[in-house]
Design an enzyme around this catalytic site. Sequence first.
Site, PDB file in Angstrom:
ATOM      1  N   LYS A 188       0.841  -1.204   0.000  1.00  0.00           N
ATOM      2  CA  LYS A 188       0.000   0.000   0.000  1.00  0.00           C
ATOM      3  C   LYS A 188       0.873   1.250   0.000  1.00  0.00           C
ATOM      4  O   LYS A 188       0.621   2.208  -0.745  1.00  0.00           O
ATOM      5  CB  LYS A 188      -0.921   0.004   1.236  1.00  0.00           C
ATOM      6  N   GLN A 233      -4.814  -1.663   9.531  1.00  0.00           N
ATOM      7  CA  GLN A 233      -4.721  -2.994   8.933  1.00  0.00           C
ATOM      8  C   GLN A 233      -5.306  -4.042   9.887  1.00  0.00           C
ATOM      9  O   GLN A 233      -5.006  -4.046  11.080  1.00  0.00           O
ATOM     10  CB  GLN A 233      -3.241  -3.298   8.621  1.00  0.00           C
ATOM     11  N   ASP A 281     -11.259   2.669   4.354  1.00  0.00           N
ATOM     12  CA  ASP A 281     -11.624   1.254   4.333  1.00  0.00           C
ATOM     13  C   ASP A 281     -13.145   1.085   4.232  1.00  0.00           C
ATOM     14  O   ASP A 281     -13.634  -0.018   3.969  1.00  0.00           O
ATOM     15  CB  ASP A 281     -11.165   0.620   5.651  1.00  0.00           C
TER      16      ASP A 281
END
Length: 287
Positions: free
Chosen positions: A56, A100, A123
């Site tokens: 990422k 994460q 997200d």
Amino acid sequence: MPEQARIIDGKAAAAELRAGIGREVAAIKAARGLVPGLHVVLVGDDPASRVYVASKEKLAAEIGMNSAAHRLPAETTEAELLAKIAALNADDAVDGILVQLPLPKHIDTGRIIDAIDPAKDVDGLHPINAGLLAGGKNGLVPCTPLGCMLLLKQTLPSLSGLDAVVVGRSELVGRPVAQLLLQADCTVTIAHSRTRNLAEVVRRADIVVAAVGRPLMIKGDWIKPGATVIDVGINRMPDGKLAGDVDFAEAVRVAGAITPVPGGVGPMTIACLLRNTLTAFHARRGA
Ligand code: GUN
């Protein structure tokens, strides 16, 4: 030679998407002197998560975004992580925050996600964004479901009226992708571990989205001839290779189009994260 499905090239689609975002980032920088910023928080040292986070960071930098990874030790307390999120929420240069998952067991994942500013929740997991999606009003949409939809839209001339079966009901993929398919006017079924006659349910589908995390579970004879198959599964096999939730070798002979694993949905997830960061930038700082 038996007939074979069209292979949906997620790697190429993701590269194209990233290139477009890169051009937009460059244009914003030239016109306004601003650079969208993506911040990823990793707690602990889960090897798969480390790889994802590094990827990422690298891809965000490649398209000219500001990107930072905040790597915290596995012993980080929930209070410390909440303090980190509060600092990122308060920092105007931060457009996107991604924590994460999975988090270490001593941390309550729900409390952490609830603490992220919904406007920076790239997200798309905050209850505000999930609620908007359920109401058919998009806020920030989870990345993997968004990637699935982009692949479907580039594969099919229209999704309207098609029967879509989503296998899996996770918060991260199954539920949100079902909402997006509904928004696209599909007739949507969400199947899961308690579904009776799963093979028969899947056999009705014009579109199958497999997101169960069980390698090779969906067999070729579960697929309606000509159906479009989107395989979200990424499972590590005993021989070290990756396999999807769909038995690709079988399904490729029946489907009309199918995503491979790897090289299908996977690359789209990070590209959509970058897209969400740009969306969050525009929503927060004006288009
Ligand atoms: N771990 C695996 N997939 C994801 C994802 O989409 N978002 C986050 N935050 N963590 C993940």
